[in-house]
Design an enzyme around this catalytic site. Structure first.
Site, PDB file in Angstrom:
ATOM      1  N   SER A  18     -35.775  36.122 -52.244  1.00  0.00           N
ATOM      2  CA  SER A  18     -36.449  37.057 -51.337  1.00  0.00           C
ATOM      3  C   SER A  18     -37.967  37.080 -51.549  1.00  0.00           C
ATOM      4  O   SER A  18     -38.451  37.107 -52.687  1.00  0.00           O
ATOM      5  CB  SER A  18     -35.894  38.465 -51.539  1.00  0.00           C
ATOM      6  OG  SER A  18     -36.664  39.369 -50.780  1.00  0.00           O
ATOM      7  N   LYS A  69     -25.757  44.509 -45.341  1.00  0.00           N
ATOM      8  CA  LYS A  69     -26.404  45.221 -44.231  1.00  0.00           C
ATOM      9  C   LYS A  69     -25.442  46.114 -43.440  1.00  0.00           C
ATOM     10  O   LYS A  69     -25.857  47.134 -42.896  1.00  0.00           O
ATOM     11  CB  LYS A  69     -27.087  44.223 -43.282  1.00  0.00           C
ATOM     12  CG  LYS A  69     -28.372  43.644 -43.861  1.00  0.00           C
ATOM     13  CD  LYS A  69     -29.081  42.758 -42.848  1.00  0.00           C
ATOM     14  CE  LYS A  69     -30.361  42.180 -43.442  1.00  0.00           C
ATOM     15  NZ  LYS A  69     -31.094  41.327 -42.512  1.00  0.00           N
ATOM     16  N   ASP A 105     -35.377  45.090 -38.688  1.00  0.00           N
ATOM     17  CA  ASP A 105     -35.263  43.729 -38.123  1.00  0.00           C
ATOM     18  C   ASP A 105     -35.441  43.761 -36.600  1.00  0.00           C
ATOM     19  O   ASP A 105     -35.853  42.761 -36.007  1.00  0.00           O
ATOM     20  CB  ASP A 105     -33.901  43.107 -38.449  1.00  0.00           C
ATOM     21  CG  ASP A 105     -33.832  42.569 -39.874  1.00  0.00           C
ATOM     22  OD1 ASP A 105     -34.891  42.290 -40.464  1.00  0.00           O
ATOM     23  OD2 ASP A 105     -32.708  42.433 -40.400  1.00  0.00           O
TER      24      ASP A 105
HETATM   25  P1  NAP Z   1     -25.045  35.873 -41.463  1.00  0.00           P
HETATM   26  O1  NAP Z   1     -24.667  37.240 -41.049  1.00  0.00           O
HETATM   27  O2  NAP Z   1     -24.418  35.267 -42.670  1.00  0.00           O
HETATM   28  O3  NAP Z   1     -24.779  34.903 -40.186  1.00  0.00           O
HETATM   29  C1  NAP Z   1     -24.942  33.493 -40.297  1.00  0.00           C
HETATM   30  C2  NAP Z   1     -24.848  32.853 -38.903  1.00  0.00           C
HETATM   31  O4  NAP Z   1     -25.071  31.448 -39.046  1.00  0.00           O
HETATM   32  C3  NAP Z   1     -23.486  32.997 -38.233  1.00  0.00           C
HETATM   33  O5  NAP Z   1     -23.669  33.023 -36.845  1.00  0.00           O
HETATM   34  C4  NAP Z   1     -22.773  31.698 -38.680  1.00  0.00           C
HETATM   35  O6  NAP Z   1     -21.747  31.312 -37.801  1.00  0.00           O
HETATM   36  C5  NAP Z   1     -23.922  30.718 -38.562  1.00  0.00           C
HETATM   37  N1  NAP Z   1     -23.747  29.538 -39.402  1.00  0.00           N
HETATM   38  C6  NAP Z   1     -23.820  29.470 -40.752  1.00  0.00           C
HETATM   39  N2  NAP Z   1     -23.650  28.204 -41.162  1.00  0.00           N
HETATM   40  C7  NAP Z   1     -23.457  27.447 -40.032  1.00  0.00           C
HETATM   41  C8  NAP Z   1     -23.221  26.071 -39.792  1.00  0.00           C
HETATM   42  N3  NAP Z   1     -23.138  25.195 -40.784  1.00  0.00           N
HETATM   43  N4  NAP Z   1     -23.077  25.649 -38.511  1.00  0.00           N
HETATM   44  C9  NAP Z   1     -23.158  26.523 -37.485  1.00  0.00           C
HETATM   45  N5  NAP Z   1     -23.388  27.858 -37.650  1.00  0.00           N
HETATM   46  C10 NAP Z   1     -23.521  28.301 -38.907  1.00  0.00           C
HETATM   47  O7  NAP Z   1     -26.617  35.759 -41.708  1.00  0.00           O
HETATM   48  P2  NAP Z   1     -27.793  36.540 -40.945  1.00  0.00           P
HETATM   49  O8  NAP Z   1     -28.160  37.755 -41.688  1.00  0.00           O
HETATM   50  O9  NAP Z   1     -27.430  36.664 -39.524  1.00  0.00           O
HETATM   51  O10 NAP Z   1     -29.008  35.505 -41.144  1.00  0.00           O
HETATM   52  C11 NAP Z   1     -29.049  34.272 -40.458  1.00  0.00           C
HETATM   53  C12 NAP Z   1     -30.325  33.525 -40.855  1.00  0.00           C
HETATM   54  O11 NAP Z   1     -31.461  34.265 -40.443  1.00  0.00           O
HETATM   55  C13 NAP Z   1     -30.474  33.325 -42.355  1.00  0.00           C
HETATM   56  O12 NAP Z   1     -30.951  32.015 -42.564  1.00  0.00           O
HETATM   57  C14 NAP Z   1     -31.527  34.320 -42.781  1.00  0.00           C
HETATM   58  O13 NAP Z   1     -32.320  33.855 -43.860  1.00  0.00           O
HETATM   59  C15 NAP Z   1     -32.374  34.441 -41.519  1.00  0.00           C
HETATM   60  N6  NAP Z   1     -33.008  35.782 -41.365  1.00  0.00           N
HETATM   61  C16 NAP Z   1     -34.366  35.828 -41.214  1.00  0.00           C
HETATM   62  C17 NAP Z   1     -34.986  37.052 -41.068  1.00  0.00           C
HETATM   63  C18 NAP Z   1     -36.491  37.114 -40.919  1.00  0.00           C
HETATM   64  O14 NAP Z   1     -37.058  38.180 -41.168  1.00  0.00           O
HETATM   65  N7  NAP Z   1     -37.147  36.055 -40.504  1.00  0.00           N
HETATM   66  C19 NAP Z   1     -34.231  38.241 -41.050  1.00  0.00           C
HETATM   67  C20 NAP Z   1     -32.845  38.142 -41.185  1.00  0.00           C
HETATM   68  C21 NAP Z   1     -32.245  36.901 -41.348  1.00  0.00           C
HETATM   69  P3  NAP Z   1     -20.247  31.884 -37.973  1.00  0.00           P
HETATM   70  O15 NAP Z   1     -20.223  33.208 -37.275  1.00  0.00           O
HETATM   71  O16 NAP Z   1     -19.406  30.863 -37.310  1.00  0.00           O
HETATM   72  O17 NAP Z   1     -19.978  31.996 -39.456  1.00  0.00           O
END
Ligand code: NAP
Length: 281
Positions: A18, A69, A105
């Protein structure tokens, strides 16, 4: 008498990657606020006891990241509108033992688009992903009543369907489509958002260079690497790009404001992230 030093933290698992500690500590120090911000790895089974412990040591506030979360919701006393609407929390404020949950967010996602004066009227949005971040994104977009449509594409179709239901409940014209149609969908979209983890390890995006319209805006919420494969392709065709670090900064700035009541020193926070080299162009 000087005010007591306040402590803030982020809880998650994993959490060592983080950037919030560096960002928030630089903000405190830039404004001469005697506070500190640390990270705690909290495995899922320890969430309840960890929150009780944070309360008992009088933590002033904390951020919440993967995988807590949503699971934190039952342990909070009050939910702000951003948290109840998105059913997720990333920021908590402790006021005399009362914990209030927020989801910064939403603001984090939308603020970089506002900064670019995006006209949402009638636009077609393609969101890849249906995890926690995608829920915040759909919720943030629900405040833009004139959006044309939102298409969700996700590996798990059940998760995509659940997010579509969430969007529909918020009054958005939302539906899901198939990963196999991604190329065609991308070409027809005004705003393309990657909210999956694809790209975190420099993987190729399933969206090809030829599938990006130069008139589109391409937003990758992954912030490390700064220029993901998707953003690199979008830059190659001269599409407008929005970086994941912009969302990171905006959500952190909003959390800072909730905790301190002060506008966050964005410049100092950026400097802490990018050092003397500054932001990428
Ligand atoms: P999450 O709840 O774990 O969701 C992950 C998502 O990615 C799901 O839709 C999952 O699909 C998909 N996924 C994971 N591996 C995959 C693969 N190999 N092929 C296709 N789809 C895949 O995580 P999250 O909190 O939503 O975060 C997602 C990303 O956003 C992370 O990389 C995180 O670091 C980033 N993020 C950035 C910020 C920012 O401030 N910039 C804020 C929050 C998050 P399924 O539903 O099929 O499992």
């Amino acid at each position: 008498m000087s005010s007591p030093i306040k402590t803030y933290c982020i809880i998650g698992d994993p959490v060592q990657h983080s950037l919030s500690p560096i960002m928030q500590n630089s903000a405190f120090s830039a404004l001469g606020i005697k506070s500190s911000y640390i990270s705690f790895r909290v495995p899922p089974r320890e969430l309840k006891t960890s929150i009780e412990s944070l309360k008992s040591i009088g933590i002033a506030g904390f951020n919440v990241t993967i995988p807590h979360k949503i699971s934190i919701l039952p342990y909070l006393d009050v939910l702000d509108n951003t948290a109840s609407k998105s059913n997720a929390v990333n920021t908590v404020k402790n006021e005399g033992g009362q914990l209030t949950g927020y989801n910064t967010d939403l603001y984090g996602f939308i603020q970089p688009l506002y900064k670019r004066n995006i006209d949402f009227k009638g636009i077609k949005v393609l969101i890849m992903g249906a995890g926690g971040a995608a829920y915040a994104i759909v919720t943030a977009l629900s405040y833009e009543k004139e959006i044309g449509e939102i298409i969700i594409v996700n590996r798990s179709t059940q998760n995509a369907s659940n997010l579509v239901q969430h969007g529909l409940k918020l009054g958005l014209n939302t539906h899901k489509d198939d990963f196999n149609n991604l190329s065609k969908l991308a070409l027809q979209s005004d705003l393309i958002v990657n909210a999956t983890s694809i790209g975190l390890n420099n993987e190729s995006s399933p969206i090809g260079r030829d599938n990006i319209n130069p008139k589109s805006i391409v937003y990758d919420i992954i912030y490390k690497p700064i220029i993901t494969d998707l953003l690199g392709k979008a830059k190659d065709v001269n599409a407008k790009v929005v970086y994941g670090y912009e969302m990171l900064l905006a959500q952190g700035a909003q959390a800072f404001k909730i905790w301190t009541g002060l506008d966050a020193p964005i410049h100092a926070m950026k400097k802490a992230l990018f050092g003397i080299f500054g932001e990428p162009q």
